[in-house]
Design a protein around this motif. Structure first.
Motif, PDB file in Angstrom:
ATOM      1  N   GLY A  62      42.385  12.478  32.634  1.00 26.90           N
ATOM      2  CA  GLY A  62      43.291  13.589  32.404  1.00 26.90           C
ATOM      3  C   GLY A  62      43.085  14.673  33.440  1.00 26.90           C
ATOM      4  N   GLU A  63      44.124  15.442  33.659  1.00 29.58           N
ATOM      5  CA  GLU A  63      44.035  16.580  34.565  1.00 29.58           C
ATOM      6  C   GLU A  63      45.070  17.622  34.164  1.00 29.58           C
ATOM      7  OE1 GLU A  63      44.765  14.648  38.351  1.00 29.58           O
ATOM      8  OE2 GLU A  63      46.758  15.541  38.436  1.00 29.58           O
ATOM      9  N   GLU A  64      44.826  18.853  34.598  1.00 33.53           N
ATOM     10  CA  GLU A  64      45.756  19.941  34.320  1.00 33.53           C
ATOM     11  C   GLU A  64      45.941  20.802  35.566  1.00 33.53           C
ATOM     12  OE1 GLU A  64      45.357  22.498  31.020  1.00 33.53           O
ATOM     13  OE2 GLU A  64      44.825  20.911  29.593  1.00 33.53           O
ATOM     14  N   LEU A  65      47.162  21.154  35.853  1.00 32.80           N
ATOM     15  CA  LEU A  65      47.476  22.167  36.861  1.00 32.80           C
ATOM     16  C   LEU A  65      47.549  23.492  36.114  1.00 32.80           C
ATOM     17  CD1 LEU A  65      50.239  20.226  38.840  1.00 32.80           C
ATOM     18  CD2 LEU A  65      47.813  20.444  39.402  1.00 32.80           C
ATOM     19  N   HIS A  66      46.396  24.152  36.025  1.00 39.27           N
ATOM     20  CA  HIS A  66      46.180  25.275  35.111  1.00 39.27           C
ATOM     21  C   HIS A  66      46.337  26.610  35.842  1.00 39.27           C
ATOM     22  CE1 HIS A  66      44.201  26.709  31.303  1.00 39.27           C
ATOM     23  NE2 HIS A  66      44.037  27.774  32.074  1.00 39.27           N
ATOM     24  N   LYS A  67      47.055  27.539  35.201  1.00 44.63           N
ATOM     25  CA  LYS A  67      47.248  28.872  35.781  1.00 44.63           C
ATOM     26  C   LYS A  67      47.133  29.927  34.689  1.00 44.63           C
ATOM     27  CE  LYS A  67      50.495  27.211  39.343  1.00 44.63           C
ATOM     28  NZ  LYS A  67      51.882  27.325  39.887  1.00 44.63           N
ATOM     29  N   GLU A  68      46.420  31.008  35.007  1.00 45.67           N
ATOM     30  CA  GLU A  68      46.319  32.153  34.110  1.00 45.67           C
ATOM     31  C   GLU A  68      46.503  33.430  34.926  1.00 45.67           C
ATOM     32  OE1 GLU A  68      42.848  32.349  31.649  1.00 45.67           O
ATOM     33  OE2 GLU A  68      42.817  30.161  31.342  1.00 45.67           O
ATOM     34  N   GLU A  69      47.174  34.409  34.330  1.00 43.75           N
ATOM     35  CA  GLU A  69      47.394  35.694  34.989  1.00 43.75           C
ATOM     36  C   GLU A  69      47.152  36.836  34.019  1.00 43.75           C
ATOM     37  OE1 GLU A  69      50.891  34.529  38.259  1.00 43.75           O
ATOM     38  OE2 GLU A  69      51.341  35.812  36.524  1.00 43.75           O
ATOM     39  N   GLY A  84      47.835  49.560  38.764  1.00 40.04           N
ATOM     40  CA  GLY A  84      49.210  49.671  39.222  1.00 40.04           C
ATOM     41  C   GLY A  84      49.841  48.374  39.675  1.00 40.04           C
ATOM     42  N   ARG A  85      49.052  47.309  39.806  1.00 37.50           N
ATOM     43  CA  ARG A  85      49.622  46.020  40.211  1.00 37.50           C
ATOM     44  C   ARG A  85      50.333  45.367  39.031  1.00 37.50           C
ATOM     45  NH1 ARG A  85      44.359  43.181  42.203  1.00 37.50           N
ATOM     46  NH2 ARG A  85      43.556  44.608  40.572  1.00 37.50           N
ATOM     47  N   ALA A  86      51.367  44.577  39.353  1.00 38.51           N
ATOM     48  CA  ALA A  86      52.142  43.930  38.293  1.00 38.51           C
ATOM     49  C   ALA A  86      51.390  42.752  37.684  1.00 38.51           C
ATOM     50  CB  ALA A  86      53.490  43.459  38.838  1.00 38.51           C
ATOM     51  N   ARG A  87      50.660  42.047  38.510  1.00 39.08           N
ATOM     52  CA  ARG A  87      49.953  40.857  38.024  1.00 39.08           C
ATOM     53  C   ARG A  87      48.828  40.503  38.967  1.00 39.08           C
ATOM     54  NH1 ARG A  87      54.473  36.434  37.839  1.00 39.08           N
ATOM     55  NH2 ARG A  87      55.653  38.262  37.121  1.00 39.08           N
ATOM     56  N   VAL A  88      47.836  39.749  38.439  1.00 31.36           N
ATOM     57  CA  VAL A  88      46.738  39.236  39.241  1.00 31.36           C
ATOM     58  C   VAL A  88      46.323  37.893  38.651  1.00 31.36           C
ATOM     59  CG1 VAL A  88      44.982  40.449  37.859  1.00 31.36           C
ATOM     60  CG2 VAL A  88      44.462  39.730  40.195  1.00 31.36           C
ATOM     61  N   THR A  89      46.010  36.954  39.520  1.00 31.72           N
ATOM     62  CA  THR A  89      45.601  35.626  39.051  1.00 31.72           C
ATOM     63  C   THR A  89      44.200  35.691  38.459  1.00 31.72           C
ATOM     64  OG1 THR A  89      46.948  34.513  40.724  1.00 31.72           O
ATOM     65  CG2 THR A  89      45.152  33.247  39.744  1.00 31.72           C
ATOM     66  N   ALA A  90      44.071  35.237  37.209  1.00 29.33           N
ATOM     67  CA  ALA A  90      42.766  35.171  36.560  1.00 29.33           C
ATOM     68  C   ALA A  90      42.086  33.833  36.838  1.00 29.33           C
ATOM     69  CB  ALA A  90      42.910  35.382  35.053  1.00 29.33           C
ATOM     70  N   PHE A  91      42.893  32.783  36.872  1.00 27.53           N
ATOM     71  CA  PHE A  91      42.363  31.454  37.181  1.00 27.53           C
ATOM     72  C   PHE A  91      43.527  30.554  37.567  1.00 27.53           C
ATOM     73  CE2 PHE A  91      41.412  27.098  35.524  1.00 27.53           C
ATOM     74  CZ  PHE A  91      40.523  26.736  36.528  1.00 27.53           C
ATOM     75  N   ALA A  92      43.335  29.773  38.616  1.00 21.98           N
ATOM     76  CA  ALA A  92      44.334  28.788  39.025  1.00 21.98           C
ATOM     77  C   ALA A  92      43.615  27.634  39.700  1.00 21.98           C
ATOM     78  CB  ALA A  92      45.366  29.404  39.972  1.00 21.98           C
ATOM     79  N   GLY A  93      43.901  26.425  39.250  1.00 22.37           N
ATOM     80  CA  GLY A  93      43.246  25.267  39.848  1.00 22.37           C
ATOM     81  C   GLY A  93      43.716  23.964  39.239  1.00 22.37           C
ATOM     82  N   ASP A  94      43.437  22.881  39.974  1.00 19.58           N
ATOM     83  CA  ASP A  94      43.746  21.531  39.509  1.00 19.58           C
ATOM     84  C   ASP A  94      42.491  20.989  38.830  1.00 19.58           C
ATOM     85  OD1 ASP A  94      44.674  19.009  39.040  1.00 19.58           O
ATOM     86  OD2 ASP A  94      45.010  18.479  41.134  1.00 19.58           O
ATOM     87  N   VAL A  95      42.501  20.975  37.503  1.00 19.38           N
ATOM     88  CA  VAL A  95      41.328  20.594  36.719  1.00 19.38           C
ATOM     89  C   VAL A  95      41.343  19.074  36.516  1.00 19.38           C
ATOM     90  CG1 VAL A  95      40.086  20.923  34.557  1.00 19.38           C
ATOM     91  CG2 VAL A  95      41.386  22.823  35.555  1.00 19.38           C
TER      92      VAL A  95
END
Length: 330
Positions: A234-241, A250-261
């Protein structure tokens, strides 16, 4: 003697014919079950992932992120729930522990998953939770049912606490096994903050007061061995913001985690070997014994009829109706 042997063979043929459906439809549901005391762990990796540095609140590339997933059966809880559920139940306490390349904890999310030991259908009971929050699961999680079909299934997503379809995408071959490939896409969804945060002193409540929210999206992929219903890979293309609020400056968004698990190689090898072993056991109950018993029953029936026909066949001159001639004296 032939007639007695014929009756014995006929009785054996009837027994074999009855054994075939009994093994498939009676014994299989009662013997093919997930053990209540099962314990297993799995290590997944996301190499070259993007991870949030909570010191600077900036996302940065890291060498890799490791996710350790453990499942531990609670036998006493399963016995207690079985009394009211009226069916065999398994209670799994799971933990998904995420750590960065420096070994520090990024997040950890515990779950309690209660399900039917044979069908893998959820069983709703007190204690069914994700990260301490009560949930009512619908659909499968972690494992597909025995004799998985070529169709879509409902799959529970622990992050969003919701259920959505996971689609059958075709049959493939993986490490010598025929597998069914399933895929699920979870669109960007607002999800709760983990109860345990990676920075001491920061809590979900304190983050909520800043107005910052957490969002999540993933593409989930499984390669499932259909006889056992066990994912062999199994694998996941995981993204969190993190989005909005004063926490981001003041930023709209920031990546907390992103990766191919992905599953680590040694765990892939172990899982494939285990599934191959269990596949043989399931096929014994669903195919080898039922079909073998049916075939043996037909052979015994044919032999019984053959001996019965031989026993009824008349022998000697009397059978032809021609009288024996008396010897002539000269």
């Amino acid at each position: 003697m032939r007639r007695k042997a014929s009756l014995v063979l006929l009785a054996c043929a009837v027994f074999c014919a009855a054994l075939s459906p009994l093994m498939r439809w009676y014994a299989f549901p009662r013997l093919a079950r997930i053990p209540a005391n099962q314990y297993q762990d799995m290590v997944l990796e996301a190499k070259g992932a993007t991870l949030l540095d909570y010191g600077t609140m900036r996302a940065k590339k890291v060498s890799g992120v490791t996710i350790v997933q453990t499942l531990k059966g609670d036998v006493e809880a399963a016995k207690r729930i079985e009394k009211t559920a009226g069916r065999p139940v398994v209670v799994w306490d799971s933990l998904s522990y995420v750590q960065g390349p420096d070994g520090r904890m990024v997040s950890k999310v515990p779950e309690r998953y209660i399900f039917d030991a044979h069908s893998q259908d959820p069983v709703h009971a007190t204690g069914e939770t994700v990260d301490g929050d009560p949930v009512t699961r619908e659909g499968i999680e972690f494992k597909w049912p025995f004799l998985t079909q070529k169709r879509d299934y409902e799959y529970f997503d622990a992050q969003t606490r919701t259920t959505g379809p996971i689609h059958y995408k075709g049959t493939r071959t993986f490490r010598g096994l025929k597998v069914y490939y399933f895929e699920q896409t979870v669109p960007w969804t607002r999800v709760p903050m983990p109860k345990t945060m990676p920075v001491r002193g920061i809590t979900p409540e304190s983050v909520a007061r800043t107005g910052t929210t957490r969002w999540y999206s993933t593409v989930r992929r499984f390669w499932v061995e259909p006889v056992t219903g066990a994912p062999v890979y199994g694998e996941e293309l995981h993204k969190e913001e993190l989005r909005g609020g004063t926490l981001l400056g003041g930023r709209a968004r920031v990546t907390a985690f992103a990766g191919d698990v992905k599953m680590r190689e040694d765990y892939i090898e172990h899982t494939v070997a285990l599934v191959k072993h269990n596949r043989t056991l399931v096929l014994t109950l669903t195919s080898y014994v039922p079909r073998g018993a049916l075939l043996l029953g037909l052979l015994l029936l044919a032999l019984s009829l053959f001996l019965e026909a031989r026993a009824r066949r008349p022998e000697g001159p009397a059978a032809t109706g021609t009288p024996e001639r008396e010897p002539v004296s000269v």
